[in-house]
Design a protein around this motif. Structure first.
Motif, mmCIF file in Angstrom:
data_model
loop_
_atom_site.group_PDB
_atom_site.id
_atom_site.type_symbol
_atom_site.label_atom_id
_atom_site.label_comp_id
_atom_site.label_asym_id
_atom_site.label_seq_id
_atom_site.Cartn_x
_atom_site.Cartn_y
_atom_site.Cartn_z
ATOM 1 N N ALA A 167 0.760 -1.256 -0.072
ATOM 2 C CA ALA A 167 -0.050 0.016 0.059
ATOM 3 C C ALA A 167 0.836 1.222 0.013
ATOM 4 C CB ALA A 167 -0.776 -0.203 1.255
ATOM 5 N N ARG A 220 0.882 4.301 -2.917
ATOM 6 C CA ARG A 220 0.796 5.565 -2.472
ATOM 7 C C ARG A 220 1.712 6.421 -3.109
ATOM 8 N NH1 ARG A 220 -2.536 9.431 -2.113
ATOM 9 N NH2 ARG A 220 -2.230 11.200 -0.969
ATOM 10 N N ARG A 270 -5.915 3.779 -6.240
ATOM 11 C CA ARG A 270 -6.408 3.960 -4.904
ATOM 12 C C ARG A 270 -7.090 3.139 -4.249
ATOM 13 N NH1 ARG A 270 -7.582 8.728 -7.587
ATOM 14 N NH2 ARG A 270 -6.213 10.532 -7.189
ATOM 15 N N ALA A 319 -4.860 0.202 -2.939
ATOM 16 C CA ALA A 319 -4.154 0.578 -1.650
ATOM 17 C C ALA A 319 -5.123 0.544 -0.583
ATOM 18 C CB ALA A 319 -3.607 1.909 -1.810
ATOM 19 N N ARG A 320 -6.320 0.949 -0.719
ATOM 20 C CA ARG A 320 -7.571 0.927 0.658
ATOM 21 C C ARG A 320 -7.673 -0.542 0.808
ATOM 22 N NH1 ARG A 320 -9.914 5.535 -2.555
ATOM 23 N NH2 ARG A 320 -11.003 4.050 -3.797
ATOM 24 N N ALA A 326 -4.806 -1.743 2.873
ATOM 25 C CA ALA A 326 -4.594 -1.355 4.129
ATOM 26 C C ALA A 326 -5.676 -1.877 5.122
ATOM 27 C CB ALA A 326 -4.730 0.223 4.156
ATOM 28 N N ASP A 350 -3.499 3.456 8.100
ATOM 29 C CA ASP A 350 -4.244 4.476 7.765
ATOM 30 C C ASP A 350 -3.512 5.614 7.169
ATOM 31 O OD1 ASP A 350 -6.963 3.207 8.317
ATOM 32 O OD2 ASP A 350 -6.687 3.884 10.188
ATOM 33 N N LEU A 364 -2.033 5.652 3.644
ATOM 34 C CA LEU A 364 -3.138 5.990 2.569
ATOM 35 C C LEU A 364 -3.323 7.328 2.465
ATOM 36 C CD1 LEU A 364 -6.074 3.621 3.157
ATOM 37 C CD2 LEU A 364 -4.297 3.308 1.409
#
Length: 295
Positions: free
Chosen positions: A217, A221, A259, A262-263, A266, A288, A291
């Motif tokens: 992640a 980012r 995105r 990555a979410r 996480a 968190d 991100l």
């Protein structure tokens, strides 16, 4: 996230103080390379990898002195990788963390040597009994860090990255590259805290799963910041991946796809922490933070 950023900055300061005390002083005819080592390692930075090592170890009861020494070793390896990554033969960057890169502040040969010295110093730290009185634990730390930073880890990932404009890279290759280049050292950070605390295999497996997902992640980012960020925000050049024709998570998945990936990573990372309950709250918040970071 302001309170978490404050805690991250506080931990970064503690690690910087520890590094300042542990790194050699710039004396004697070799002073130039030691000065460059200190410039690279003591400069501004989030120290996220040391933070993960310290919090993972603290969560399971590791000794604070040993954790700080391991955190310093991890940051030395990370700093060495950035020094070499910025060289003209690699990414050829002039700015890192808002300052001139080491080869610009000193010279190319000094930058190579400073990176080499930071790498070897990391293993010197881990081998010292002050890190842990148990020689088997020290040996495991050395072995795991060597694996995370070598040809099957960070260095191997960098090799794939250097070839990314010449190979037909798909999502599987990009994922493999970033798990090696970025994820391996982050995974070691979490596992190192577990090693120092004598954690169970199940706990270590959970922390390793967390760190691998957070590491991936983190890199996604980075790809997003390279595509959308600015030099003022990130402290380094942006737009380089597109200019060099490199395949990244963004070029393959698109901005929204990256995105979303990555979410999901996480969230998956935080799921790995379920066995630790409330004691893992800071590691969850670190996921968190990955991100939301802008640098």
């Amino acid at each position: 996230m302001d309170d978490f950023r404050a805690l991250l900055a506080e931990t970064a300061d503690r690690v910087t103080v520890a590094m300042d005390a542990l790194l050699p002083r710039a004396n004697g005819p070799e002073a130039r390379v030691i000065s460059a080592m200190r410039y690279a390692a003591l400069g501004p930075g989030k120290r996220l990898r040391p933070f993960i090592a310290i919090e993972a170890g603290r969560m399971i009861g590791a000794d604070e002195t040993g954790l700080l020494r391991v955190a310093t070793a991890i940051e030395c390896i990370h700093a060495y990788s950035l020094v070499h990554d910025d060289l003209p033969c690699m990414d050829d960057d002039d700015v890192r963390r808002g300052r001139p890169t080491v080869h610009k502040e000193y010279d190319e040969a000094t930058a190579v040597l400073a990176g080499d010295a930071l790498q070897t110093f990391a293993f010197e730290l881990l081998a010292d009994p002050d890190t842990d009185a148990n020689p088997n634990r020290r040996l495991e730390l050395i072995t795991k860090l060597a694996q995370a930073s070598g040809a099957k880890g960070m260095v191997g990932g960098q090799m794939i990255d250097m070839s990314a404009d010449r190979i037909d890279a798909d999502i599987n290759i990009i994922t493999r590259m970033q798990r090696m280049k970025t994820g391996a050292l982050i995974a070691f950070a979490a596992e190192a805290g577990a090693i120092l605390s004598g954690a169970t295999k199940d706990d270590r497996r959970a922390l390793e799963g967390y760190a691998h997902d957070v590491g991936l992640a983190f890199q996604i980012r980075d790809d997003l910041l390279d595509a959308e960020g600015s030099l003022d925000e990130t402290g380094k050049a942006v737009g380089k991946d597109e200019n060099q024709g490199k395949a990244t998570f963004v070029t393959i998945l698109g901005l929204e796809g990256a995105r979303d990936r990555a979410r999901r990573l996480a969230a998956q990372a935080k799921d790995h922490l379920e066995p630790f309950g409330e004691s893992a709250k800071l590691l969850r918040r670190a996921a968190d933070y990955v991100l939301e970071r802008r640098s």
